[in-house]
Scaffold this motif. Sequence first.
Motif, mmCIF file in Angstrom:
data_model
loop_
_atom_site.group_PDB
_atom_site.id
_atom_site.type_symbol
_atom_site.label_atom_id
_atom_site.label_comp_id
_atom_site.label_asym_id
_atom_site.label_seq_id
_atom_site.Cartn_x
_atom_site.Cartn_y
_atom_site.Cartn_z
ATOM 1 N N GLU A 94 0.827 -1.216 0.000
ATOM 2 C CA GLU A 94 0.000 0.000 0.000
ATOM 3 C C GLU A 94 0.854 1.256 0.000
ATOM 4 O OE1 GLU A 94 -2.699 -0.757 3.289
ATOM 5 O OE2 GLU A 94 -2.783 -2.776 2.448
ATOM 6 N N LEU A 95 1.990 1.162 -0.668
ATOM 7 C CA LEU A 95 2.900 2.316 -0.673
ATOM 8 C C LEU A 95 2.309 3.526 -1.370
ATOM 9 C CD1 LEU A 95 6.629 1.481 -1.397
ATOM 10 C CD2 LEU A 95 5.660 2.799 0.472
ATOM 11 N N SER A 96 1.860 3.285 -2.607
ATOM 12 C CA SER A 96 1.426 4.420 -3.420
ATOM 13 C C SER A 96 0.246 5.116 -2.766
ATOM 14 C CB SER A 96 1.027 3.961 -4.817
ATOM 15 O OG SER A 96 1.914 2.967 -5.239
ATOM 16 N N GLY A 97 0.433 6.373 -2.484
ATOM 17 C CA GLY A 97 -0.671 7.169 -1.959
ATOM 18 C C GLY A 97 -0.862 7.055 -0.456
ATOM 19 N N ASP A 98 -0.275 6.033 0.171
ATOM 20 C CA ASP A 98 -0.430 5.906 1.615
ATOM 21 C C ASP A 98 0.761 6.559 2.301
ATOM 22 O OD1 ASP A 98 -0.291 5.084 4.290
ATOM 23 O OD2 ASP A 98 -1.556 3.343 3.872
ATOM 24 N N GLU A 99 0.528 7.741 2.839
ATOM 25 C CA GLU A 99 1.646 8.510 3.390
ATOM 26 C C GLU A 99 2.241 7.865 4.630
ATOM 27 O OE1 GLU A 99 0.491 12.581 3.762
ATOM 28 O OE2 GLU A 99 0.400 12.834 1.583
ATOM 29 N N ASP A 100 1.404 7.160 5.394
ATOM 30 C CA ASP A 100 1.919 6.497 6.591
ATOM 31 C C ASP A 100 2.912 5.405 6.213
ATOM 32 O OD1 ASP A 100 0.346 8.119 8.069
ATOM 33 O OD2 ASP A 100 -1.187 6.610 8.523
ATOM 34 N N ASN A 101 2.531 4.579 5.245
ATOM 35 C CA ASN A 101 3.434 3.512 4.828
ATOM 36 C C ASN A 101 4.701 4.078 4.199
ATOM 37 O OD1 ASN A 101 2.060 1.314 5.774
ATOM 38 N ND2 ASN A 101 0.902 0.992 3.890
ATOM 39 N N ALA B 173 6.087 6.848 4.981
ATOM 40 C CA ALA B 173 6.896 7.359 6.091
ATOM 41 C C ALA B 173 7.608 6.207 6.814
ATOM 42 C CB ALA B 173 6.020 8.140 7.067
ATOM 43 N N ILE B 174 6.886 5.108 7.026
ATOM 44 C CA ILE B 174 7.469 3.960 7.731
ATOM 45 C C ILE B 174 8.629 3.369 6.929
ATOM 46 C CG2 ILE B 174 7.055 1.564 8.463
ATOM 47 C CD1 ILE B 174 4.179 2.494 9.242
ATOM 48 N N VAL B 175 8.404 3.161 5.637
ATOM 49 C CA VAL B 175 9.443 2.562 4.795
ATOM 50 C C VAL B 175 10.667 3.476 4.727
ATOM 51 C CG1 VAL B 175 10.003 1.814 2.448
ATOM 52 C CG2 VAL B 175 7.820 1.146 3.485
ATOM 53 N N THR B 176 10.421 4.771 4.548
ATOM 54 C CA THR B 176 11.517 5.736 4.511
ATOM 55 C C THR B 176 12.330 5.683 5.798
ATOM 56 O OG1 THR B 176 10.179 7.195 3.135
ATOM 57 C CG2 THR B 176 12.074 8.191 4.227
ATOM 58 N N LEU C 282 11.390 2.904 -3.819
ATOM 59 C CA LEU C 282 12.432 2.194 -3.054
ATOM 60 C C LEU C 282 13.827 2.579 -3.521
ATOM 61 C CD1 LEU C 282 10.542 -1.199 -2.940
ATOM 62 C CD2 LEU C 282 11.152 0.192 -0.938
ATOM 63 N N ILE C 283 13.985 2.763 -4.834
ATOM 64 C CA ILE C 283 15.281 3.194 -5.367
ATOM 65 C C ILE C 283 15.617 4.590 -4.838
ATOM 66 C CG2 ILE C 283 16.532 3.856 -7.475
ATOM 67 C CD1 ILE C 283 14.981 1.575 -8.918
ATOM 68 N N GLU C 284 14.611 5.472 -4.892
ATOM 69 C CA GLU C 284 14.793 6.846 -4.394
ATOM 70 C C GLU C 284 15.241 6.863 -2.939
ATOM 71 O OE1 GLU C 284 11.318 9.499 -4.568
ATOM 72 O OE2 GLU C 284 11.260 8.986 -6.709
ATOM 73 N N GLN C 285 14.660 5.968 -2.149
ATOM 74 C CA GLN C 285 14.962 5.943 -0.713
ATOM 75 C C GLN C 285 16.279 5.234 -0.420
ATOM 76 O OE1 GLN C 285 13.276 7.792 1.322
ATOM 77 N NE2 GLN C 285 11.893 8.292 -0.368
ATOM 78 N N GLY C 286 16.865 4.609 -1.427
ATOM 79 C CA GLY C 286 18.143 3.936 -1.215
ATOM 80 C C GLY C 286 18.028 2.550 -0.614
ATOM 81 N N CYS C 287 16.892 1.898 -0.847
ATOM 82 C CA CYS C 287 16.732 0.509 -0.396
ATOM 83 C C CYS C 287 17.756 -0.360 -1.141
ATOM 84 C CB CYS C 287 15.301 0.057 -0.707
ATOM 85 S SG CYS C 287 14.895 -1.567 -0.055
ATOM 86 N N ASP C 288 18.328 -1.346 -0.469
ATOM 87 C CA ASP C 288 19.405 -2.128 -1.080
ATOM 88 C C ASP C 288 18.922 -3.188 -2.058
ATOM 89 O OD1 ASP C 288 21.773 -1.034 0.303
ATOM 90 O OD2 ASP C 288 20.712 -1.764 2.083
ATOM 91 N N GLY C 289 17.812 -3.838 -1.730
ATOM 92 C CA GLY C 289 17.384 -4.930 -2.605
ATOM 93 C C GLY C 289 15.875 -5.118 -2.588
ATOM 94 N N ILE C 290 15.407 -5.871 -3.560
ATOM 95 C CA ILE C 290 13.982 -6.180 -3.608
ATOM 96 C C ILE C 290 13.758 -7.653 -3.948
ATOM 97 C CG2 ILE C 290 13.194 -3.883 -4.328
ATOM 98 C CD1 ILE C 290 12.688 -5.661 -7.130
#
Length: 278
Positions: free
Chosen positions: A207-214, A216-219, A246-254
Amino acid sequence: AKEKGGNTFQMYFREMNHRSLEQLNLENQLRKALDKNEITLFYQPLVDLQTGSITGMEALVRWKHPQGMISPADFIPLAEETGLILPIGNWVLRESCIQNKKWQDAGYPDLTVSVNISVNQFHQPGFVKYVQQTLTETGLDPHRLCLEITENVAMKNVTYIMDTMNKLKQMGVQISIDDFGTGYSSLSYLKRFDVDTLKIDQSFIRELSGDEDNMAIVTALIAMSKQLKIKTLAEGVETQDQLNFLIEQGCDGIQGFIFSRPVPPEQFEELMRSQHHL
Ligand code: C2E
Ligand code: CA
Ligand code: CA
Ligand code: CA
């Protein structure tokens, strides 16, 4: 009113008996499934976001029941309740090591196999010894094995867990925290236990897209992990939007359907081959 209550009660019992019979039947079948070679493994690629290449795969168990494939979400809980998770889990670990050793020898020495370890398995006496023995017997480099444990593993006996994790780390085995964010762990565990990777649970990704809470949590999880020098891997990535974020936030892998579903070993090899030709 009394009679009505009695009827409800009887109905409740009838239903319960029915269910437990069904469960007993399934339990008996699961007991025999290993011997009948009905338990198999699928592999889902784990992809590095910096390089775009496959760094490893998660082994995911499947039950090829004569009446059709049964998903682990349906039989792992039963296996845990009945203790069958121990023989099944031991088989999964061994088979994963054998398979990855084959891939190492076939020219993919950098692949790491991730194996799910249930709480009961982790707390089984002699677990570390079993891992050690399995690595020795299969010849797999310990660094090419990663154990995925959920936060709930850490709820029981902290001293035992620290001791077990330290022994595994000393052997060179990697450790991931699975489904991170859904369990009961406190963040301080991350500092105390030397984990390599934090797998961000798919519920946050879905539920990433559009869900600001998620978002924020992932970031926050990615930023925190960077500070703690723990790698992040996002699970259940299905869309380009999720990937971009996820790329923008610098997540390492998917890991996710956007790249590949879990597949049988032969198909995983095809994925590796086509990647090599790119
Ligand atoms: P898990 O460890 O969180 O594994 C990831 C699950 O997410 C897998 O489901 C995988 O197929 C699914 N998945 C991956 N990418 C996507 C995606 O993009 N979208 C969606 N919707 N799903 C995605 P699977 O294989 O059905 O396994 C379910 C759970 O069963 C696992 O969750 C794990 O908790 C358990 N499990 C599977 N294999 C084993 C095993 O060998 N031992 C133990 N103890 N548990 C296992
Ligand atoms: Ca997992
Ligand atoms: Ca997971
Ligand atoms: Ca670390």
